[in-house]
Design a protein around this motif. Sequence first.
Motif, PDB file in Angstrom:
ATOM      1  N   ALA A 176       0.774  -1.213   0.072  1.00 59.73           N
ATOM      2  CA  ALA A 176      -0.067   0.048  -0.024  1.00 59.73           C
ATOM      3  C   ALA A 176       0.986   1.243   0.198  1.00 59.73           C
ATOM      4  N   ASP A 177       0.763   2.296  -1.034  1.00 57.94           N
ATOM      5  CA  ASP A 177       1.475   3.354  -1.172  1.00 57.94           C
ATOM      6  C   ASP A 177       0.875   4.486  -0.486  1.00 57.94           C
ATOM      7  N   ASP A 178      -0.341   4.388  -0.322  1.00 57.79           N
ATOM      8  CA  ASP A 178      -1.361   5.626   0.352  1.00 57.79           C
ATOM      9  C   ASP A 178      -1.301   5.331   1.745  1.00 57.79           C
ATOM     10  N   PRO A 179      -0.815   6.320   2.366  1.00 61.77           N
ATOM     11  CA  PRO A 179      -0.563   6.199   3.917  1.00 61.77           C
ATOM     12  C   PRO A 179      -1.707   6.263   4.573  1.00 61.77           C
ATOM     13  N   TYR A 188      -5.574   3.081   7.870  1.00 59.40           N
ATOM     14  CA  TYR A 188      -6.833   2.292   7.909  1.00 59.40           C
ATOM     15  C   TYR A 188      -6.510   0.878   8.591  1.00 59.40           C
ATOM     16  N   VAL A 189      -5.793   0.165   7.795  1.00 58.94           N
ATOM     17  CA  VAL A 189      -5.527  -1.476   8.209  1.00 58.94           C
ATOM     18  C   VAL A 189      -5.103  -1.331   9.723  1.00 58.94           C
ATOM     19  N   ARG A 190      -3.920  -0.596   9.893  1.00 63.40           N
ATOM     20  CA  ARG A 190      -3.569  -0.541  11.368  1.00 63.40           C
ATOM     21  C   ARG A 190      -4.616  -0.235  12.276  1.00 63.40           C
ATOM     22  N   GLN A 191      -5.111   0.512  12.043  1.00 67.05           N
ATOM     23  CA  GLN A 191      -6.098   0.950  13.145  1.00 67.05           C
ATOM     24  C   GLN A 191      -7.497  -0.116  13.191  1.00 67.05           C
ATOM     25  N   LEU A 192      -7.862  -0.391  11.820  1.00 68.08           N
ATOM     26  CA  LEU A 192      -8.678  -1.360  11.941  1.00 68.08           C
ATOM     27  C   LEU A 192      -8.519  -2.680  12.699  1.00 68.08           C
ATOM     28  N   ALA A 193      -7.357  -3.154  12.523  1.00 65.19           N
ATOM     29  CA  ALA A 193      -6.856  -4.196  13.172  1.00 65.19           C
ATOM     30  C   ALA A 193      -6.746  -4.152  14.687  1.00 65.19           C
ATOM     31  N   TYR A 194      -6.275  -2.965  15.028  1.00 62.91           N
ATOM     32  CA  TYR A 194      -6.211  -2.802  16.340  1.00 62.91           C
ATOM     33  C   TYR A 194      -7.653  -2.887  17.306  1.00 62.91           C
TER      34      TYR A 194
END
Length: 228
Positions: free
Chosen positions: A170-173, A178-184
Amino acid sequence: MLWLVTGGVGSGKSAFAERWAAAHGREAIKLACPAWPNGNGRFEDEIAVSAENAKAANWTTAPADHGLAERLRRINLRSNPFRASSRVVVVDSLSGWLRREVEETRKLFPRAEAPSPPRRGRRRKPVETEEVFLRRAALLEKALGEVVEELLSFDGSRIVVTEEAAAGLADDPWERWYVRQLAYANRRLGEASDGIHRLSFGIATEIKGTRIRERGTNRDENLYPNRG
């Protein structure tokens, strides 16, 4: 009771969550939003309850919009405590809500102009500076944290529909955020949940739950310790 329903897009999570709510409560409240903020989905379509499930429970519907945390808080405070055990709140879905909030948050601050000079005849493309990104991300992280806290402290049964966070290169920060926060958020809710079901091809698999087996055998789980 807190249950999570997870799986991929179009796997049947919403239909399963509705059936689960209708089977476990006499009163159900559905807070829903479109899975994709820029798609063809509308709040009116997403919060609708199927006729079959509507017969099994008394349903109330509302959008899971920017005020989701406050809506959960009002339901919790204003509801009759003696009816909490027969009430089920369905949030469908946490992942869709977060997608929409990302899109809305990105519009709060104007983008800066590109620092490099453009080619002749071309307009400069707006870029997002690191400072602006961090300001936006901090606001959204706070909003997500409030929703998670309201779900964890909610008095009564609730079902949270969400997706399993996954990303490639994923190039888009914002996609990485989104992925990191949703996983958390999924991990926090999953640790506190009483049950988790994963949907694949419309088929539900229980990956966390409380099972009662005969006491004194080597097959019992969760409620009674093995004595073998």
